[in-house]
Write a protein that holds these residues in place. Structure first.
Motif, short mmCIF file in Angstrom:
data_model
loop_
_atom_site.label_atom_id
_atom_site.label_comp_id
_atom_site.label_asym_id
_atom_site.label_seq_id
_atom_site.Cartn_x
_atom_site.Cartn_y
_atom_site.Cartn_z
N THR A 38 6.65 43.31 -8.83
CA THR A 38 5.38 43.53 -8.15
C THR A 38 4.23 42.82 -8.86
O THR A 38 3.99 43.03 -10.05
N THR A 39 3.54 41.97 -8.12
CA THR A 39 2.33 41.30 -8.61
C THR A 39 1.11 42.06 -8.10
O THR A 39 0.99 42.31 -6.90
N HIS A 40 0.24 42.41 -9.03
CA HIS A 40 -0.98 43.16 -8.71
C HIS A 40 -2.13 42.16 -8.66
O HIS A 40 -2.44 41.50 -9.66
N ARG A 42 -6.13 41.48 -7.90
CA ARG A 42 -7.47 42.02 -7.73
C ARG A 42 -8.45 40.88 -7.45
O ARG A 42 -8.20 39.76 -7.83
N SER A 65 1.27 45.59 -0.10
CA SER A 65 0.50 46.83 0.03
C SER A 65 -0.98 46.52 -0.17
O SER A 65 -1.35 45.81 -1.12
N LEU A 67 -4.30 47.99 -1.27
CA LEU A 67 -5.02 49.07 -1.91
C LEU A 67 -6.47 49.08 -1.45
O LEU A 67 -7.11 50.13 -1.40
N GLU A 71 -7.79 44.14 -3.08
CA GLU A 71 -6.77 44.51 -4.08
C GLU A 71 -5.44 44.72 -3.38
O GLU A 71 -5.30 45.60 -2.53
N LEU A 73 -0.91 44.60 -3.65
CA LEU A 73 0.34 44.58 -4.40
C LEU A 73 1.36 43.76 -3.61
O LEU A 73 1.63 44.07 -2.44
N HIS A 75 5.13 42.78 -3.42
CA HIS A 75 6.43 43.20 -3.91
C HIS A 75 7.41 42.04 -3.74
O HIS A 75 8.07 41.89 -2.71
N ASP A 229 -0.23 40.79 -13.43
CA ASP A 229 -1.39 41.62 -13.10
C ASP A 229 -2.57 40.66 -13.15
O ASP A 229 -3.03 40.27 -14.22
#
Length: 297
Positions: A38-40, A42, A65, A67, A71, A73, A75, A229
């Motif tokens: 998973t790469t987050h 922002r 996803s 957020l 922002e 996510l 997968h 991240d």
């Protein structure tokens, strides 16, 4: 007739946090999809073009996803974890989406159809068709394979050395991304400078990317990219308007936080400094391989 009256005002004062960089937002989604995990992300830029990239990646079986609108996510499913799309991949009006995505689809084991808006369907695609065919992909399109829609059938790719006829970050990126799936090193020779966001982010995610003056090489590895991240740097193109305004209006002092200062993008700073502008860079750091700083004007 309505009139617009502009009166001199006091100096510009304050600080601003700009939207995320568009070019890097595209790449963060695409490369995050190729990662194993998973790469987050922002400070994602929620522009229409960037959402086209999100839509295409989701059509390839990648879960993303939200957020918030900035922002996300991603997968990732790894280099070979995409599924064959059940419909045409619609890139909207985004040339970045179609060109970078083509490089990835060239290395997949299925057939894809890629198209976009009426305007995008008029833009030439032959500059990516030629090299991707040379590395082993099958590609067909309208107007003797020059225009969208494109059929892209992936295959076993081979590493080649390709010399770009004109400098282009998007074409270079398509070839380098295909290089992740090749049987040997993929080498791109550039006739002049172009943005290097792809090289920087791929290297930050563990890819073997080597730069030697005008030659960029991707050496394929068996493992997938490493998720990050990642905070997207502030978009320098958006910063340019504020920088110039602060330079032009006396008694101004403006802080622009977390702006990307990649030297392939910041020629404006050099010009302004040459004519006497007082611009400093503070708190220099890296985000996803990109140089970032706070600009004080």
């Amino acid at each position: 007739m309505p009139q617009l009256i502009v009166r001199p005002g006091p100096g510009l004062r304050g600080h601003i946090r700009l939207p995320g960089d568009k070019s890097i937002s595209h790449r963060a989604i695409l490369f995050g999809a190729l990662a194993e995990g998973t790469t987050h992300i922002r400070r994602f830029l929620p522009s229409t073009d960037c959402w086209s990239t999100v839509r295409c990646v989701r059509s390839l079986g990648v879960q993303i996803s939200e957020l918030s609108e900035t922002e996300l996510l991603v997968h990732g499913r790894g280099l070979r974890g995409f599924r064959e799309p059940d419909d045409v991949l619609d890139c909207g009006n985004s040339g970045t989406t179609v060109r970078l995505l083509a490089g990835i689809l060239a290395g997949q084991s299925f057939t894809s159809f890629v198209s976009g808006s009426a305007q995008l369907r008029r833009r030439p695609m032959y500059r990516i068709v030629v090299p991707l065919r040379q590395v082993g992909a099958t590609i067909h399109g309208r107007d003797e394979d020059r225009l969208l829609p494109l059929l892209i059938r992936g295959g076993r790719l081979r590493g080649i050395q390709f010399e770009l006829p004109v400098a282009s970050a998007q074409v270079k990126s398509a070839i380098l991304l295909a290089g992740l799936f090749a049987d040997g090193p993929m080498v791109v020779r550039e006739p002049g400078p172009a943005r290097d966001h792809t090289e920087r982010l791929l290297r930050a995610m563990g890819a073997d990317v080597r730069v030697n003056q005008a030659m960029v090489t991707v050496v394929p590895r068996d493992q997938s990219l490493t998720p990050l991240d990642l905070e997207i740097p502030g978009d320098f193109s958006s910063a340019a308007f504020i920088i110039v305004a602060a330079c032009a209006v006396p008694n101004s002092k403006v802080l622009l936080e977390g702006v990307g200062i990649n030297t392939t993008r910041t020629g404006l700073l050099d010009v302004l400094r040459e004519i006497g502008a007082n611009i400093s860079v503070e708190n220099e750091r890296e985000m996803g391989g990109e140089p970032v700083g706070d600009l004080v004007v």
